[in-house]
Design a protein around this motif. Structure first.
Motif, mmCIF file in Angstrom:
data_model
loop_
_atom_site.group_PDB
_atom_site.id
_atom_site.type_symbol
_atom_site.label_atom_id
_atom_site.label_comp_id
_atom_site.label_asym_id
_atom_site.label_seq_id
_atom_site.Cartn_x
_atom_site.Cartn_y
_atom_site.Cartn_z
ATOM 1 N N ALA A 34 0.621 -1.245 0.135
ATOM 2 C CA ALA A 34 -0.082 0.009 0.183
ATOM 3 C C ALA A 34 0.729 0.984 -0.130
ATOM 4 O O ALA A 34 0.477 2.395 -0.627
ATOM 5 N N ARG A 35 1.986 1.190 0.860
ATOM 6 C CA ARG A 35 2.887 2.232 0.774
ATOM 7 C C ARG A 35 3.537 2.679 -0.537
ATOM 8 O O ARG A 35 3.801 3.633 -0.887
ATOM 9 N N ARG A 51 1.081 4.067 -2.793
ATOM 10 C CA ARG A 51 0.698 5.484 -2.370
ATOM 11 C C ARG A 51 1.991 6.586 -3.119
ATOM 12 O O ARG A 51 1.571 7.406 -3.514
ATOM 13 N N VAL A 84 -8.784 2.080 -2.753
ATOM 14 C CA VAL A 84 -7.126 2.619 -2.473
ATOM 15 C C VAL A 84 -7.171 3.429 -1.472
ATOM 16 O O VAL A 84 -6.409 3.026 -0.366
ATOM 17 N N GLU A 85 -7.910 4.713 -1.584
ATOM 18 C CA GLU A 85 -7.878 5.498 -0.435
ATOM 19 C C GLU A 85 -8.303 4.909 1.072
ATOM 20 O O GLU A 85 -7.749 5.419 1.889
ATOM 21 N N LEU A 96 -5.351 3.224 2.045
ATOM 22 C CA LEU A 96 -4.240 4.224 2.308
ATOM 23 C C LEU A 96 -4.225 4.960 3.478
ATOM 24 O O LEU A 96 -3.526 5.389 4.068
ATOM 25 N N THR A 97 -5.459 5.519 3.702
ATOM 26 C CA THR A 97 -5.605 6.479 5.040
ATOM 27 C C THR A 97 -5.217 5.707 6.188
ATOM 28 O O THR A 97 -5.161 6.124 7.241
#
Lengths: 92, 94
Positions: free
Chosen positions: A19-20, A23, A83-84, A87-88
């Protein structure tokens, strides 16, 4: 694809780091070396995550003057709300 | 007969170990990312683990005189589960 995103980013051992990576690529397309440096992860680890992300259609690669760079795939863009959500919750 | 029962026991034990590993990975991820998908996976794996625990208990405490066919079929089910769970473990570990 929604399910694939969840699984790849939150259902597997390397999910949070993937995920990082995603991003960072959304912020700006980069090559493996830059990612390793920017995320402070080993180059081989980055290579592995990129492979899994690309195999699962989450990112695509393109040739640039300074090697192969990676960016979020069109499919990932289409499901960016998912994805958001992921990611949050992932720390820098 | 007891060989088939041993196969079933080993298969159930392998499933318990693999599912324990999967649950550990998912719980760790869920602590960081509260994804419904991950939580659902944990619930799924927990019940599958419980099923294998019950099976393993039964394989060690089965009464004498079980129909051989029933034992054979149970062993086949358990081995099929091993293959399925191993595949899921592989992609989850990657």
């Amino acid at each position: 694809m929604d399910t694939v995103l969840w699984q790849t980013l939150a259902g597997t051992r390397g999910g949070p780091n993937r995920a990082r990576v995603l991003r960072a690529l959304d912020d700006q397309p980069r090559n493996a070396n830059q990612l390793a440096e920017d995320l402070d992860l080993a180059y081989n680890t980055i290579r592995h995550h990129l492979e899994v992300l690309e195999e699962n259609g989450v990112i695509t690669s393109s040739d640039a003057s300074y090697g192969v760079i990676y960016l979020p795939s069109e499919r990932a863009q289409n499901h960016w709300d998912t994805v958001e959500q992921i990611l949050t919750q992932v720390d820098d | 007969m007891s060989l088939v029962l041993d196969v079933a026991r080993i298969a159930a034990a392998i499933n318990i170990v693999l599912l324990g590993g999967l649950i550990a990975i998912w719980v760790q991820t869920y602590r960081e990312i509260r994804a419904p998908m991950t939580l659902g996976s944990i619930v799924f794996a927990t019940f599958l683990l419980a099923e294998n625990a019950v099976a393993l208990y039964f394989y060690f405490n089965a009464p004498a005189g079980m129909p051989p066919l029933a034992v054979d079929v149970m062993a086949v089910l358990q081995v099929l589960e091993v293959v399925g769970i191993a595949a899921l473990s592989y992609v989850t570990w990657k």
